[in-house]
Write a protein that holds these residues in place. Structure first.
Motif, mmCIF file in Angstrom:
data_model
loop_
_atom_site.group_PDB
_atom_site.id
_atom_site.type_symbol
_atom_site.label_atom_id
_atom_site.label_comp_id
_atom_site.label_asym_id
_atom_site.label_seq_id
_atom_site.Cartn_x
_atom_site.Cartn_y
_atom_site.Cartn_z
ATOM 1 N N UNK A 1 0.808 -1.228 0.000
ATOM 2 C CA UNK A 1 0.000 0.000 0.000
ATOM 3 C C UNK A 1 0.838 1.274 0.000
ATOM 4 N N UNK A 2 1.889 1.411 0.843
ATOM 5 C CA UNK A 2 2.685 2.646 0.771
ATOM 6 C C UNK A 2 3.412 2.789 -0.560
ATOM 7 N N UNK A 3 3.814 1.682 -1.159
ATOM 8 C CA UNK A 3 4.473 1.741 -2.470
ATOM 9 C C UNK A 3 3.495 2.267 -3.512
ATOM 10 N N UNK A 4 2.265 1.761 -3.477
ATOM 11 C CA UNK A 4 1.246 2.228 -4.416
ATOM 12 C C UNK A 4 0.961 3.712 -4.181
ATOM 13 N N UNK A 5 0.845 4.120 -2.919
ATOM 14 C CA UNK A 5 0.553 5.516 -2.609
ATOM 15 C C UNK A 5 1.612 6.457 -3.142
ATOM 16 N N UNK A 6 2.883 6.096 -2.965
ATOM 17 C CA UNK A 6 3.972 6.946 -3.443
ATOM 18 C C UNK A 6 3.977 7.020 -4.964
ATOM 19 N N UNK A 7 3.786 5.890 -5.629
ATOM 20 C CA UNK A 7 3.764 5.871 -7.081
ATOM 21 C C UNK A 7 2.604 6.695 -7.633
ATOM 22 N N UNK A 8 1.453 6.644 -6.977
ATOM 23 C CA UNK A 8 0.309 7.437 -7.432
ATOM 24 C C UNK A 8 0.576 8.929 -7.264
ATOM 25 N N UNK A 9 1.263 9.304 -6.204
ATOM 26 C CA UNK A 9 1.622 10.713 -6.034
ATOM 27 C C UNK A 9 2.527 11.184 -7.168
ATOM 28 N N UNK A 10 3.516 10.362 -7.517
ATOM 29 C CA UNK A 10 4.415 10.730 -8.623
ATOM 30 C C UNK A 10 3.661 10.804 -9.940
ATOM 31 N N UNK A 11 2.754 9.838 -10.163
ATOM 32 C CA UNK A 11 1.981 9.840 -11.407
ATOM 33 C C UNK A 11 1.075 11.065 -11.479
ATOM 34 N N UNK A 12 0.434 11.410 -10.361
ATOM 35 C CA UNK A 12 -0.417 12.597 -10.340
ATOM 36 C C UNK A 12 0.375 13.867 -10.573
ATOM 37 N N UNK A 13 1.566 13.935 -10.010
ATOM 38 C CA UNK A 13 2.433 15.102 -10.216
ATOM 39 C C UNK A 13 2.797 15.254 -11.695
ATOM 40 N N UNK A 14 3.161 14.143 -12.339
ATOM 41 C CA UNK A 14 3.503 14.212 -13.764
ATOM 42 C C UNK A 14 2.282 14.610 -14.596
ATOM 43 N N UNK A 15 1.120 14.109 -14.198
ATOM 44 C CA UNK A 15 -0.085 14.425 -14.956
ATOM 45 C C UNK A 15 -0.404 15.910 -14.848
ATOM 46 N N UNK A 16 -0.248 16.487 -13.658
ATOM 47 C CA UNK A 16 -0.522 17.907 -13.483
ATOM 48 C C UNK A 16 0.463 18.758 -14.277
ATOM 49 N N UNK A 17 1.683 18.307 -14.413
ATOM 50 C CA UNK A 17 2.705 19.059 -15.170
ATOM 51 C C UNK A 17 2.712 18.697 -16.655
ATOM 52 N N UNK A 18 1.702 17.901 -17.052
ATOM 53 C CA UNK A 18 1.555 17.473 -18.444
ATOM 54 C C UNK A 18 2.799 16.736 -18.943
ATOM 55 N N UNK A 19 3.424 15.995 -18.051
ATOM 56 C CA UNK A 19 4.580 15.179 -18.407
ATOM 57 C C UNK A 19 4.263 13.686 -18.289
ATOM 58 N N UNK A 20 2.984 13.360 -18.126
ATOM 59 C CA UNK A 20 2.602 11.975 -17.863
ATOM 60 C C UNK A 20 2.749 11.115 -19.105
ATOM 61 N N UNK A 21 3.238 9.906 -18.875
ATOM 62 C CA UNK A 21 3.257 8.885 -19.912
ATOM 63 C C UNK A 21 2.024 8.001 -19.723
ATOM 64 N N UNK A 22 1.830 7.074 -20.671
ATOM 65 C CA UNK A 22 0.647 6.234 -20.562
ATOM 66 C C UNK A 22 0.703 5.372 -19.304
ATOM 67 N N UNK A 23 1.904 4.982 -18.862
ATOM 68 C CA UNK A 23 2.018 4.192 -17.640
ATOM 69 C C UNK A 23 1.458 4.923 -16.435
ATOM 70 N N UNK A 24 1.640 6.244 -16.370
ATOM 71 C CA UNK A 24 1.060 7.031 -15.282
ATOM 72 C C UNK A 24 -0.460 7.026 -15.356
ATOM 73 N N UNK A 25 -0.983 7.175 -16.575
ATOM 74 C CA UNK A 25 -2.432 7.132 -16.757
ATOM 75 C C UNK A 25 -2.979 5.769 -16.336
ATOM 76 N N UNK A 26 -2.257 4.695 -16.703
ATOM 77 C CA UNK A 26 -2.700 3.348 -16.334
ATOM 78 C C UNK A 26 -2.734 3.175 -14.819
#
Length: 694
Positions: free
Chosen positions: A295-320
Motif C-alpha cells: 500500500x505505501x508503495x502504491x501511494x507513493x507511485x500514485x503521487x508521482x503519477x499525479x504530479x507528472x499528470x498535473x505538469x503534463x509530463x505523464x506517460x501512458x504508464x502514469x495514466x494506467x
C-alpha cells in the motif's frame, strides 16, 4: 557513421529476455499450485462445482440431479466436465483445468503489465506477484470458477484500456469483448466491473485521449458488447437466481425485500447501503498481510503519477496507474454499497478487485525501482554499467517479492488435508447396510460420491425448492433431498427404526442449527468416525430424544464455570439393551480452562457403584466458539449420559443415589462444587424407589 542497410539489429540485453525471467516464475507457480492441488485440502463449495462438472460430462449441460441449471461458473463446468468425460471423475482431474488457467494467469499478468506500463520490469514483477500470491495459489488449485473469472477480469480491464487509450485498434477492443464474455460466463461477480469500466473510459477519454472515438464502426463494437451482456444476464436470470428457483429458510431481509429495479433475479444479490461495517472486511483485505506492505508503495507511485499528470509530463504508464487505482476503489465501493452480505464476503475480492490491485502493485514497484535507472541515464553512465544496473534492479524487484511472499506461498502449497466430505462419504459407502438412510448438510457432495441423498439438514440458511410432488415438500437445490429443519422432523426420522447416517463438518454442526437440534444429534447418534473436520454420526440402536426442559430442577455451581440446573430420568425410556438415558441440563457461566470430563455414578445404599457413565460434554465435540455463543444466549447445554443397568435392581440396595460432577482426566482432580455437601465435590441426587426399582 550511418549503419548500412545490412547492419544486424542489436539484440536486447540479457535482462530484457522475457523467457529468462518468465519461465522460472511459471514453473514455480505451477509447482506451488500443483502441490496445493495434490494436498487434498477442499473448499466446501468445490463439491458443488465438481458435481456440476460430472453432470456436464454426463448430460452435456450442467443440469444438477434436482433439475437445476447450474449457471455459476459455466466456463469451468464445461472445461472440467470435458476432462471428466475423457478421463473419468477424480478430484484431481476436476481441479486440473483451474491449475492450468492459473498458470496462464501468471503469463497474462506479465503481458498486461508489460503493455500497460511499457516496461519489462513491470511485467516480470506482475508475474512474480501472481506466482507467489497465496490467494492465487489457493484458488489456482481448487475446483471453483474463481480463477477463470479472475483471469478474464484481468484481461478485460487491461485490453479495454489498451484498445482505447494507448493504441486504439478495433482488434484490441474485440479481444477485450471476447475476454468480457468469458468473464461474465465465469462468475456472477464479474458483472461488477462493467460500471467502473464504462465510467472510467468516459472520464479518461475526456481527460487523456479521444482519438479512438473517431474510428469507424464503433457502433458495431457497442452492439456486440450489448449482446454479450444481454446473453449473460439472460443466463443468470434463468438459472439459479430465477425467482422460482429457491425458497429461503429464515431469509435475510435482503431476500424478502422488493427486488431491485423490479428484477426478481437481483433479489438476494443487490441490497444497497452505506454503513461502514459493509466495507470494513473489504478494505481490510488489503490492510493486512500479505498485501499491507504494497500500500505505501502504491501511494507513493500514485503521487508521482499525479504530479507528472498535473505538469503534463505523464506517460501512458502514469495514466494506467491512476486508472487502475480508481477502478479498484470503485469495485470495492460497489461490493460494499450494493451487494448483500452473502456476496460481499472478502473471498470475492479475488475476482473483480485483486487483478487491479496486483497490476497496480506491479506498476508502482516498477515506477519506483526505475528511478535509479533513470538517474543513471541522466548521469551518462556507460552502456555496460547501465545494462548491469537494469538487470540488478530486475533481480532486486523479484527478490523483494520473494522475500515478502515466499514463505507464505510455501506454507499454502504444503498444506495437507486429513479428510473431508469425500473421505466421509467413502466411509459411509463402505459401511452401508440395506435400509440405511443418509442425512447431511452437503447433499451435492453426497450425490457426487454416493449417487443419492435422503435428507438435507439445515435450520438457518437453507436455499431450497418447493417440490412439485403431492406433499409439496421443501428439497435442496442440488440433489432434491428433503429438508429437515426442525427437531420434530429429526426425531420422527430417528424414531422410524432404520439406521440414519449424518455427515456434517464441525463448523456447520453449530452454525447451521439451533443448539437444541445439535444437542438432539449428539444425544441420539454416535460419532463413529471423524475424517479431518468432518464428522460421521450413526443413529443409536434405540435413540431417545432429550426433552427441551428438565423434569427436576436443581442448582449446583462448578467453579463458576458451569452450573447444573436440572436433570431428566425416565424409567420408561429404558432400552431393551438395559441402557437408560439421563438428561443433564447445564448452564454455561464462565470460560473453560481445560477439557474436563463428566462423571455420573449410580450408587446403592452401601456406596457401591452400580452403573457409571463418564464422558466429555457432548462427546467432546463442543467447540470454544459454540461454548461462547451459547453462554451469551443463555442457552441450555443439554447433555446425556447412558447408564447401563443390570436389571432388576435389588430392593436391598435402596435408596439409590446419583453422584455427578467434573474431573480432570489427566490428574483425576475434581472441579470444586460451591457449597459441596457430599464431601467429594459431587452433586448427589437420591432417586425415589419407583425409579430405582425400574
Amino acid at each position: 557513421m550511418t549503419p548500412g542497410p545490412f547492419a544486424l539489429k542489436q539484440r536486447p540485453a540479457w535482462w530484457q529476455q522475457p523467457v529468462l525471467w518468465l519461465m522460472p516464475l511459471l514453473l514455480l507457480g505451477f509447482w506451488l499450485r500443483l502441490s496445493y492441488l495434490l494436498g487434498s485440502v477442499y473448499f466446501y463449495d468445490e463439491f458443488i462445482s465438481m458435481l456440476a462438472a460430472v453432470m456436464t460430462a454426463q448430460k452435456g449441460v450442467p443440469i444438477l440431479p434436482s433439475g437445476l441449471f447450474y449457471d455459476h461458473g459455466l466456463l469451468f463446468s464445461y472445461l472440467s466436465g470435458g476432462l471428466v468425460a475423457l478421463l473419468g471423475f477424480k478430484e484431481e482431474i476436476a481441479r486440473w483445468p483451474v491449475l492450468w488457467l492459473s498458470v496462464v494467469t501468471i503469463a497474462a499478468y506479465y503481458l498486461a503489465a508489460r503493455r500497460l506500463f511499457d516496461s519489462v520490469l513491470a511485467g516480470i514483477l506482475a508475474a512474480a506477484l501472481a506466482a507467489l500470491d497465496e490467494t492465487s495459489i489457493l484458488w489456482g488449485g481448487r475446483a471453483r470458477m474463481y480463477t477463470p473469472a479472475h483471469l478474464f477480469v484481468l484481461l478485460t480491464s487491461a485490453w479495454f484500456l489498451l484498445g482505447t487509450l494507448q493504441r486504439p485498434t478495433p482488434r484490441t477492443r474485440y479481444l477485450a469483448l471476447l475476454f468480457l464474455a468469458a468473464a461474465l460466463f465465469s462468475h456472477t461477480m464479474t458483472f461488477l466491473i462493467l460500471p467502473p469500466l464504462a465510467l472510467l473510459l468516459v472520464l479518461f477519454t475526456w481527460l487523456y485521449g479521444r482519438g479512438w472515438l473517431r474510428q469507424p464502426r464503433l457502433w458495431q463494437e457497442a452492439a456486440v458488447g450489448l449482446v454479450i451482456v444481454a446473453l449473460a444476464l439472460t443466463v443468470v436470470a434463468g438459472g439459479m437466481n430465477k425467482p422460482s428457483a429457491k425458497v429461503i429458510v429464515q431469509p435475510e431481509p435482503s431476500a424478502v425485500a422488493p427486488p431491485p429495479l423490479g428484477l426478481g433475479f437481483l433479489r438476494g444479490f443487490i441490497w444497497p447501503g452505506l454503513e461502514w461495517d459493509r466495507f470494513d472486511n473489504l478494505v481490510g483485505f488489503f490492510e493486512e498481510p500479505p498485501y499491507d506492505w504494497l500500500r505505501p508503495i502504491i501511494g507513493l507511485a500514485l503521487l508521482l503519477a499525479g504530479y507528472r499528470l498535473l505538469r503534463r509530463q505523464a506517460k501512458f504508464g502514469d495514466v494506467a496507474l491512476l486508472f487502475l487505482a480508481l477502478f479498484l476503489a470503485l469495485v470495492i465501493f460497489e461490493m460494499g454499497a450494493l451487494l448483500t452480505d452473502a456476496w460481499s464476503k472478502s473471498r470475492y475480492v479475488f475476482i473483480p478487485a485483486l487483478p487491479g490491485f496486483l497490476l497496480l502493485s506491479a506498476g508502482s514497484l516498477a515506477h519506483l525501482l526505475s528511478l535509479p535507472m533513470a538517474l543513471a541515464e541522466k548521469l551518462g553512465q556507460p552502456a555496460l554499467k547501465s545494462v548491469w544496473l537494469k538487470g540488478g534492479v530486475m533481480l532486486a524487484g523479484v527478490a523483494l517479492v520473494a522475500m515478502m511472499w515466499g514463505s507464505r506461498a510455501w506454507n499454502v502449497a504444503q498444506a495437507q488435508g486429513t479428510g473431508d466430505y469425500n473421505t466421509a462419504f467413502a466411509y459411509v459407502k463402505a459401511n452401508w447396510q440395506p435400509g440405511d438412510r443418509l442425512m447431511t448438510t452437503h447433499p451435492a457432495a453426497a450425490y457426487l460420491y454416493l449417487g443419492f441423498c435422503d435428507y438435507y439438514a439445515n435450520q438457518v440458511s437453507a436455499s431450497v425448492f418447493r417440490d412439485e410432488g403431492e406433499d409439496n415438500a421443501l428439497v435442496d437445490r442440488y440433489a432434491a433431498s428433503r429438508l429437515v429443519d426442525s427437531v420434530e422432523q429429526l426425531n420422527a426420522i430417528l424414531g422410524q427404526g432404520q439406521r440414519l447416517w449424518f455427515v456434517v463438518d464441525e463448523q456447520r454442526l453449530y452454525e447451521r442449527f439451533e443448539p437444541f437440534f445439535t444437542q438432539q444429534i449428539l444425544a441420539q447418534m454416535d460419532l463413529v468416525e471423524q475424517t479431518g473436520a468432518t464428522y460421521i454420526f450413526r443413529s443409536r440402536p434405540y435413540p431417545t430424544p432429550v426433552p427441551a426442559q428438565p423434569a427436576v430442577r436443581l442448582e449446583a455451581n462448578f467453579g463458576n464455570m458451569i452450573r447444573l440446573e436440572g436433570y431428566h430420568l425416565d424409567p420408561a425410556a429404558l432400552a431393551p439393551d438395559g441402557t437408560l438415558p439421563l438428561g443433564l441440563y447445564w448452564r454455561l457461566t464462565g470460560a473453560p480452562t481445560r477439557q474436563l470430563k463428566v462423571f455420573v455414578q449410580l450408587r446403592n445404599a452401601q456406596g457401591q457403584i452400580v452403573a457409571q457413565a463418564d464422558h466429555f460434554l457432548l462427546e467432546g465435540l463442543l467447540t470454544r466458539e459454540a461454548w461462547d455463543a451459547w453462554q451469551q444466549k443463555g442457552e441450555w447445554l443439554r447433555d446425556t449420559a447412558d447408564l447401563s443397568l443390570s436389571l432388576p435392581l435389588p430392593a436391598a440396595g435402596e435408596p439409590y443415589r446419583l453422584y455427578m460432577g467434573f474431573y480432570d482426566p489427566k490428574t483425576l482432580e475434581r472441579v470444586p462444587v460451591m457449597g459441596d455437601k457430599s464431601g467429594e465435590n459431587a452433586v448427589v441426587i437420591e432417586l425415589p424407589p419407583v425409579e430405582a426399582a425400574r
